[in-house]
Write a protein that holds these residues in place. Structure first.
Motif, PDB file in Angstrom:
ATOM      1  N   VAL A  76       0.820  -1.220   0.227  1.00 11.56           N
ATOM      2  CA  VAL A  76       0.105   0.006   0.038  1.00 11.56           C
ATOM      3  C   VAL A  76       0.850   1.295  -0.175  1.00 11.56           C
ATOM      4  CG1 VAL A  76      -1.700   1.435   1.286  1.00 11.56           C
ATOM      5  CG2 VAL A  76      -1.900  -1.212   1.290  1.00 11.56           C
ATOM      6  N   THR A  77       2.037   1.216   0.822  1.00 10.63           N
ATOM      7  CA  THR A  77       2.615   2.537   1.158  1.00 10.63           C
ATOM      8  C   THR A  77       3.874   2.440   0.057  1.00 10.63           C
ATOM      9  OG1 THR A  77       2.291   2.355   3.477  1.00 10.63           O
ATOM     10  CG2 THR A  77       4.166   3.849   2.696  1.00 10.63           C
ATOM     11  N   VAL A  78       3.917   3.652  -0.677  1.00  7.74           N
ATOM     12  CA  VAL A  78       5.060   3.807  -1.648  1.00  7.74           C
ATOM     13  C   VAL A  78       6.208   4.176  -1.132  1.00  7.74           C
ATOM     14  CG1 VAL A  78       5.710   5.125  -3.580  1.00  7.74           C
ATOM     15  CG2 VAL A  78       3.281   4.621  -3.474  1.00  7.74           C
ATOM     16  N   ASN A  79       7.396   3.326  -1.226  1.00  5.67           N
ATOM     17  CA  ASN A  79       8.747   3.737  -0.600  1.00  5.67           C
ATOM     18  C   ASN A  79       9.639   3.708  -1.917  1.00  5.67           C
ATOM     19  OD1 ASN A  79      10.890   3.652   0.771  1.00  5.67           O
ATOM     20  ND2 ASN A  79      10.810   1.533   1.648  1.00  5.67           N
ATOM     21  N   LEU A  80       9.804   4.883  -2.260  1.00  3.87           N
ATOM     22  CA  LEU A  80      10.818   5.358  -3.335  1.00  3.87           C
ATOM     23  C   LEU A  80      12.188   4.830  -3.199  1.00  3.87           C
ATOM     24  CD1 LEU A  80       9.089   8.618  -4.986  1.00  3.87           C
ATOM     25  CD2 LEU A  80       8.888   6.238  -5.624  1.00  3.87           C
ATOM     26  N   ALA A  81      12.417   4.949  -1.791  1.00  6.48           N
ATOM     27  CA  ALA A  81      13.992   4.945  -1.396  1.00  6.48           C
ATOM     28  C   ALA A  81      14.486   3.318  -1.888  1.00  6.48           C
ATOM     29  CB  ALA A  81      14.003   5.042   0.118  1.00  6.48           C
ATOM     30  N   ASP A  82      13.415   2.492  -1.792  1.00  7.16           N
ATOM     31  CA  ASP A  82      13.601   1.067  -2.127  1.00  7.16           C
ATOM     32  C   ASP A  82      13.316   0.622  -3.725  1.00  7.16           C
ATOM     33  OD1 ASP A  82      14.768   0.769   0.346  1.00  7.16           O
ATOM     34  OD2 ASP A  82      12.776  -0.155   1.155  1.00  7.16           O
ATOM     35  N   ALA A  83      13.308   1.905  -4.593  1.00  6.50           N
ATOM     36  CA  ALA A  83      12.584   1.470  -5.913  1.00  6.50           C
ATOM     37  C   ALA A  83      13.692   0.660  -6.757  1.00  6.50           C
ATOM     38  CB  ALA A  83      12.327   2.688  -6.561  1.00  6.50           C
ATOM     39  N   ASN A  84      12.958  -0.266  -7.630  1.00  9.34           N
ATOM     40  CA  ASN A  84      13.810  -0.907  -8.561  1.00  9.34           C
ATOM     41  C   ASN A  84      15.216  -1.517  -7.838  1.00  9.34           C
ATOM     42  OD1 ASN A  84      12.013  -0.085 -10.486  1.00  9.34           O
ATOM     43  ND2 ASN A  84      13.233   2.223 -10.753  1.00  9.34           N
ATOM     44  N   LEU A  85      14.941  -2.229  -6.740  1.00  9.57           N
ATOM     45  CA  LEU A  85      16.168  -2.948  -6.154  1.00  9.57           C
ATOM     46  C   LEU A  85      16.297  -4.190  -6.932  1.00  9.57           C
ATOM     47  CD1 LEU A  85      15.853  -2.196  -2.255  1.00  9.57           C
ATOM     48  CD2 LEU A  85      17.386  -1.014  -3.983  1.00  9.57           C
ATOM     49  N   ALA A  86      17.402  -4.801  -6.906  1.00 10.23           N
ATOM     50  CA  ALA A  86      17.654  -6.054  -7.767  1.00 10.23           C
ATOM     51  C   ALA A  86      17.213  -7.101  -6.663  1.00 10.23           C
ATOM     52  CB  ALA A  86      19.187  -6.067  -8.196  1.00 10.23           C
ATOM     53  N   PRO A  87      17.014  -8.435  -7.117  1.00  7.73           N
ATOM     54  CA  PRO A  87      16.637  -9.469  -6.461  1.00  7.73           C
ATOM     55  C   PRO A  87      17.856  -9.793  -5.407  1.00  7.73           C
ATOM     56  CG  PRO A  87      16.147 -10.107  -8.689  1.00  7.73           C
ATOM     57  CD  PRO A  87      16.802  -8.730  -8.728  1.00  7.73           C
ATOM     58  N   GLY A  88      17.507  -9.692  -3.955  1.00  8.89           N
ATOM     59  CA  GLY A  88      18.620  -9.978  -3.101  1.00  8.89           C
ATOM     60  C   GLY A  88      17.818 -10.559  -2.058  1.00  8.89           C
ATOM     61  N   GLY A  89      18.463 -10.867  -0.595  1.00 11.92           N
ATOM     62  CA  GLY A  89      18.100 -11.542   0.565  1.00 11.92           C
ATOM     63  C   GLY A  89      16.783 -10.884   1.061  1.00 11.92           C
ATOM     64  N   ALA A  90      16.684  -9.689   1.255  1.00 16.58           N
ATOM     65  CA  ALA A  90      15.336  -8.937   1.720  1.00 16.58           C
ATOM     66  C   ALA A  90      14.075  -9.076   0.682  1.00 16.58           C
ATOM     67  CB  ALA A  90      15.586  -7.542   1.974  1.00 16.58           C
ATOM     68  N   HIS A  91      14.535  -8.896  -0.528  1.00 19.29           N
ATOM     69  CA  HIS A  91      13.554  -8.988  -1.847  1.00 19.29           C
ATOM     70  C   HIS A  91      13.859 -10.026  -3.008  1.00 19.29           C
ATOM     71  CE1 HIS A  91      12.061  -5.340   0.171  1.00 19.29           C
ATOM     72  NE2 HIS A  91      13.058  -4.613   0.207  1.00 19.29           N
TER      73      HIS A  91
END
Length: 314
Positions: A76-91
């Protein structure tokens, strides 16, 4: 002492001995025909691709509806600081342009696609079955008028009609279900009408008329149940078509409003980054659409074979 009994004649009567643990074979049990449902189920199970399709659809439903209960994400909440992160442990599948976790987004988008696909197919099947059964049973002027309406609507491209309708009303989950369902009933209506034309001359349908039964009773108790096999098979293809139509609308930007999404909308957003090689924004949604649609079509093929065998034994 010999086990052979000798009579006044030279005829020998030997009593065969049953082996240990053996039992007499009943000819009636072997010759008893199988129930049509059991026969159809056996044919369906023998189709390995259809079984694989069932497994894939069940896994997709568990992934979309049970997955968010295990893998918690904020969609729901937009988080531009984490935009377009490559696949990794957290995501595991990275993030999109708004900072949403793609794996969680895939689950939420799958809920929309599956709900709309199943609900729209159910509406199309019910409306089309009733329309086609009534037209085929009554025939004559009634059949002519009803089927000319179907032909007139079929003359309009379905995708164009959907685009026109979703521009008039604001797209939402309910609106998309109704719009797709009320434009997809035309094909099942023609199929059921063809079946009804052949069933209405059967003896059991004519017997209802002779006994004073109403026309609705003939349609509801004899016509519609006997076209159930055709309807079930067509329903599976209706689900696949509805999922594709949701993807079309989402890809064209006419899907449900954010923060909700569907697989088509995810694919459309991902194409904006195709030249940046952000593959995780394109492949997961595209693969999900292809896999689920192919699986549903495989189930439809298996059901078609099962229904054909069941009808041959009737």
């Amino acid at each position: 002492m010999s086990s052979t009994l000798r009579t006044g004649t030279s005829t020998d009567i030997t009593t065969p001995a049953l082996g240990r643990g053996s039992r007499p074979v009943s000819g009636d049990a072997e010759s008893r025909p199988k129930h049509p449902f059991q026969l159809g189920l056996e044919v369906f199970v023998q189709n390995r691709l259809a079984v694989v399709g069932v497994v894939v659809v069940v896994l997709a439903v568990l992934f979309c509806f049970v997955g968010p209960l295990v893998y918690h994400t904020d969609q729901v909440t937009v988080n531009l600081a984490d935009a377009n992160l490559a696949p990794g442990g957290a995501h595991p599948l990275g993030t999109d342009g708004s900072g949403y976790d793609v794996l969680g987004r895939l689950m939420v988008g799958g809920q929309t696609s599956l709900i709309v696909g199943l609900a729209a197919a159910a509406i199309a099947t019910v409306v089309g079955t009733i329309w086609g059964a009534v037209a085929g049973f009554f025939g004559g002027v009634v059949d002519g008028v009803m089927m000319r309406i179907v032909d007139a609507v079929l003359a309009i491209p379905i995708l164009f009609l959907l685009l026109f309708l979703v521009t008039i009303v604001r797209p939402s989950l309910t609106v998309m279900i109704l719009v797709i369902g009320l434009t997809a009933w035309l094909v099942p209506a023609r199929l059921v009408r063809g079946e009804a034309l052949t069933l209405r001359v059967r003896e059991y349908v004519q017997a209802v008329r002779v006994m004073g039964g109403s026309s609705w009773r003939s349609v509801s108790r004899h016509i519609m149940p006997n076209v159930l096999g055709t309807v079930i098979v067509n329903t599976t293809f209706q689900v696949a078509d509805a999922i594709l139509l949701v993807a079309y609308l989402g890809y064209l930007g006419l899907g449900i409003s954010p923060p909700a999404t569907d697989w088509g909308a995810m694919l459309s957003n991902g194409t904006q980054y195709v030249f940046l090689n952000y593959w995780w924004l394109i492949y997961p949604a595209g693969a999900a659409i292809i896999i689920v649609v192919v699986a549903v079509n495989l189930i439809g093929d298996g059901l078609r074979d099962a229904v054909e065998v069941r009808l041959q034994r009737r």
